[in-house]
Design an enzyme around this catalytic site. Structure first.
Site, short mmCIF file in Angstrom:
data_model
loop_
_atom_site.label_atom_id
_atom_site.label_comp_id
_atom_site.label_asym_id
_atom_site.label_seq_id
_atom_site.Cartn_x
_atom_site.Cartn_y
_atom_site.Cartn_z
N GLU A 273 -10.96 -13.10 -5.39
CA GLU A 273 -9.64 -12.48 -5.47
C GLU A 273 -8.94 -12.83 -6.79
OE1 GLU A 273 -8.07 -10.20 -3.56
OE2 GLU A 273 -6.50 -10.29 -5.08
N THR A 317 -7.40 -4.40 -4.54
CA THR A 317 -8.62 -4.89 -3.87
C THR A 317 -9.42 -3.75 -3.26
OG1 THR A 317 -7.79 -7.09 -3.36
CG2 THR A 317 -9.46 -6.23 -1.90
N HIS A 434 -4.68 -15.52 -4.57
CA HIS A 434 -3.89 -14.29 -4.64
C HIS A 434 -2.48 -14.66 -5.08
CE1 HIS A 434 -1.85 -10.62 -3.45
NE2 HIS A 434 -3.00 -10.05 -3.17
N ASP A 495 -11.99 -9.13 -8.63
CA ASP A 495 -11.64 -7.74 -8.30
C ASP A 495 -10.65 -7.11 -9.28
OD1 ASP A 495 -9.54 -9.35 -7.31
OD2 ASP A 495 -9.15 -8.02 -5.61
N HIS A 496 -9.75 -7.90 -9.82
CA HIS A 496 -8.76 -7.39 -10.78
C HIS A 496 -8.00 -8.57 -11.36
CE1 HIS A 496 -5.89 -8.19 -7.58
NE2 HIS A 496 -6.62 -7.44 -6.77
C1 GP9 Z 1 -5.61 -8.33 1.45
C2 GP9 Z 1 -6.29 -8.68 0.20
C3 GP9 Z 1 -5.39 -8.48 -1.01
O1 GP9 Z 1 -6.36 -8.28 2.60
O2 GP9 Z 1 -7.54 -8.13 0.10
O3 GP9 Z 1 -5.34 -7.22 -1.53
P1 GP9 Z 1 -4.65 -6.93 -2.98
O4 GP9 Z 1 -3.19 -7.25 -2.84
O5 GP9 Z 1 -5.30 -7.84 -3.98
O6 GP9 Z 1 -4.93 -5.53 -3.26
MN MN Z 2 -7.17 -8.20 -4.84
#
Ligand code: GP9
Ligand code: MN
Length: 708
Positions: A273, A317, A434, A495-496
């Site tokens: 993440e 995500t 996150h 992912d980003h």
């Molecule tokens: C939530 C997680 C976060 O389940 O995958 O998503 P994001 O905010 O990074 O798009």
């Molecule tokens: Mn994400």
């Protein structure tokens, strides 16, 4: 007994006061609105568990959100002049709104989700996957939802409520409705402060209901469903011909040096993440931030990529997941998972691997199953198991705002993982790293001292990076101890971005750069995310400098597994192919190559980090060509997804996935896995270990698990 008399008297007074107010149309209207409001709040609390409200503003929003919509709708009967029509219509509307509420209650009890227009239209097909329709759980408290209607009808028939013949002037009704509408808009405004981009990104049905209420959610969903169905109706099977031609022309082939190097192995995809390339090999106060990930990154058994870009749009995500599973782009606006995922035809990795090479599949994640509409999407992608937040105890210190902490997720996933028939395709979606990157003191590594950058985000970021690194290391230790390691390829990717461009002034000095000379190209470069494909025994790995992105992972992985990808509609190219064109297309139409980058319409020289002020004629032609290519790629991918064209396309050895075949309820999943792994010929790790669980081999220093 005086007090009893008093209570009775008060009750009688209240009843007669209410009855007197009910004798006017306005009184009847206000009362009906209050009743529906109260019933909605009852359901929010008793069934929807207040939708995980966590801040005071969310509490306020949840309490007020049914009001505007209810008033707006309930004002409609006031337009009738004839009193039986007004009273009749008000009762019918109350009944309809209660029915809608109650249907959602029943649906929620089965699916922990809200009814969308699509699920209402296709409830029977969705329901086959869950419990039998007859098994829907009723509660005697449900009667509360209907009592008011019975009482009101009784009072009207017995003429205890006399029909008021005096109708309300249209202008007053209009202003009442306008007030209801303004209330909804104000609600929306406040919701947007609490959760920016709520409407455009539409993260989760639970969020929409929590912030806006069931009515506006349904309105929004109806709008989405309508526009999508209009686009889809216009689609013709012949449109696939042009798409197929484009994909064939863009196919870059595979690299024989690597093809099949992971053939037959289990695949674990670890979604890191918000993890950026800038953290790899980064030292802070003399210490590596992520020593374990660095060791994987530099291993000869790893194919690591240092010019790998995230290509997500507003779906964050979920867009990254979509690209990795399907090699098609997310949407220009909003999340593909949320907008289209419920009835999309996917030709995605879990189904491909299952049908072509017998892989079982599972996703592990510590957040609610419904977030990003995953429960529906995963069924359509053919994921056999979806082990989400509600499988675990994710309360108190065991979770952050985004769900179960990673170390606990990895550890507690083992009883499921070890039962998966091998080879398996398992995806872990981590969450602890996150934004806002906050974790409890006990989870922080006391030997690690983070930056003092002036930005709380950056300082916190390295702390949660470190936590993520340790959680991956613990998981790898388990893979080795349990014997899974040798036969498992692990794909790790960020992912980003985690750190916003707005933090560049504080970030620049950490990267050894001058904040005053920070450019737009630095922003793009800083958004690179790592990709590491770790294949034990590979030996000829190394750091690859090719320019690529998330769209390219699926074909790369398929080729490593010795499964040619040419037959699929994929927009990426094998990252190991020698003939790939290294044009990385971003979701906002920017692009980057090893030589040039286009950022918001300005062309940069990637190598010198300067703007190409005076392009030569050849350069201009080249930029036009690249620009056209980038736009074409996005446009064709968007057509495929928006029109759901894959329903017309049948690649060799691929049968369309039927969502009704999947059941993600915890009990059913446990039974299914147990059954599969207890069979005499089972290929699960558990069976290989003579049904002796490997869960006790897992070591973690997570304080929540060790009790320290
Ligand atoms: C939530 C997680 C976060 O389940 O995958 O998503 P994001 O905010 O990074 O798009
Ligand atoms: Mn994400």
């Amino acid at each position: 007994m005086n007090w009893l008399k008093q209570v009775k008297q008060n009750g009688r007074n209240a009843a007669s006061w209410t009855l007197s107010k009910l004798q006017t149309r306005m009184g009847f209207f206000v009362f009906s609105v209050l009743l529906v409001w109260a019933k909605t709040l009852f359901v929010y609390g008793a069934d929807f568990r207040w939708m995980h409200v966590s801040t005071p503003l969310q509490v306020v929003l949840v309490i007020i959100n049914p009001l505007g919509f209810t008033a707006l709708v309930m004002a409609l009967p006031l337009l009738f002049k004839k009193s039986p029509l007004f009273y009749g219509a008000t009762i019918v509307l109350n009944g309809l709104m209660t029915t809608f509420l109650y249907l959602n209650v029943i649906y929620f009890r089965e699916f922990t989700d809200f009814m969308s227009v699509n699920t209402m239209l296709t409830y029977s097909s969705v329901n086959q996957g869950g419990k039998a329709a007859g098994a829907v759980s009723f509660d005697w408290l449900d009667i509360i939802l209907w009592i008011d209607l019975i009482v009101l009808i009784y009072l009207l028939f017995r003429k205890r409520i006399k029909m008021d013949r005096q109708f309300i002037p249209k202008r007053r009704v209009a202003s009442l409705m306008a007030a209801g509408f303004c209330f909804i808009m104000a609600n929306l405004g406040v919701a947007d402060i609490e959760r920016p981009q709520l409407l455009t990104r539409q993260f989760d049905r639970e969020y929409l209901v929590k912030y806006l209420g069931l009515g506006p959610f349904l309105g929004l969903d109806a709008y989405n469903t309508f526009t999508t169905s209009q686009v889809r109706k216009s689609a013709r099977p012949e449109e696939m011909n042009q798409v197929k031609k484009y994909v064939d022309d863009n196919y870059a082939g595979m690299n024989v040096d690597y093809a099949g190097k992971a053939k037959g192995k289990n695949v674990v995809v670890i979604h890191l993440e918000s993890f950026q390339q800038l953290s790899i090999d980064r030292r802070v106060n003399g210490q590596e931030v992520t020593p374990f990930l660095n060791s994987l990154y530099h291993s000869n058994d790893s194919l690591s990529f240092d010019n790998f870009f995230h290509q997500v749009g507003q779906g964050k995500t979920s867009d990254a997941e979509n690209m990795l599973e399907t090699s098609t782009f997310g949407l220009p606006q909003g999340s593909l998972f949320a907008k289209l995922g419920s009835d999309q035809t996917f030709q995605a990795m879990p189904a491909i691997l299952n049908q072509r090479a017998g892989y079982s599949s599972a996703v592990f994640h510590g957040n609610n199953g419904s977030f990003w509409n995953r429960t529906n999407v995963y069924k359509n992608m053919g994921y056999q198991n979806w082990i989400s937040g509600n499988y675990f105890n994710a309360t108190g210190k065991r979770a952050t705002a985004w769900g179960l902490k990673d170390k606990i997720l990895f550890k507690e996933s083992i009883p499921y993982l070890e039962q998966l028939p091998q080879p398996f395709y398992a995806k872990y979606l981590t969450v602890t790293n996150h934004t806002p990157f906050e974790i409890d003191k006990e989870d922080q590594d006391p030997t690690f001292q983070t930056t003092n950058s002036g930005s709380k985000y950056i300082d916190n970021y390295f702390v949660t990076n470190r936590y993520l690194d340790q959680s991956i290391q613990e998981f790898f230790n388990y893979l080795k101890k349990s014997g899974l390691y040798e036969n498992t390829a692990v794909v790790l990717y960020g992912d980003h971005y985690g750190i916003n461009n707005s933090e560049s002034a504080e970030l620049a000095p950490i990267l050894g750069k001058d904040a005053n000379n920070w450019t737009d190209l630095d922003n793009v470069n800083e958004q690179r995310t790592p990709l590491i494909i770790h294949i034990p025994g590979l030996q000829n790995g190394g750091i690859q400098h090719t320019y690529g992105g998330e769209i390219d992972v699926a074909p790369t992985l398929l080729h490593l597994l010795d499964l040619p990808s040419k037959r699929y509609i994929q927009f990426g190219q094998d990252l190991l192919s020698k003939d790939r064109d290294q044009l990385v297309v971003m979701r906002n139409k920017d692009w980057i190559t090893p030589e040039y980058a286009s950022i918001s319409g300005t062309i940069w020289n990637t190598q010198t980090n300067t703007i190409v002020e005076k392009p030569t004629k050849e350069q201009e032609e080249l930029f036009d060509k690249l620009q056209k290519k980038a736009r074409e790629k996005l446009a064709i991918s968007d057509t495929v997804n928006q029109k759901n064209l894959l329903r017309f396309y049948h690649p060799e050895d691929f049968k369309n996935v039927n969502a009704a075949n999947y059941n993600y309820e915890k009990e059913a999943t446990m039974k299914r896995l147990q059954k599969a792994s207890s069979a005499a010929n089972s290929s699960s790790l558990l069976a290989q270990k003579q049904w002796k669980s490997t869960a006790n081999l897992y070591e973690t220093n997570a304080p929540e698990e060790t009790g320290k």
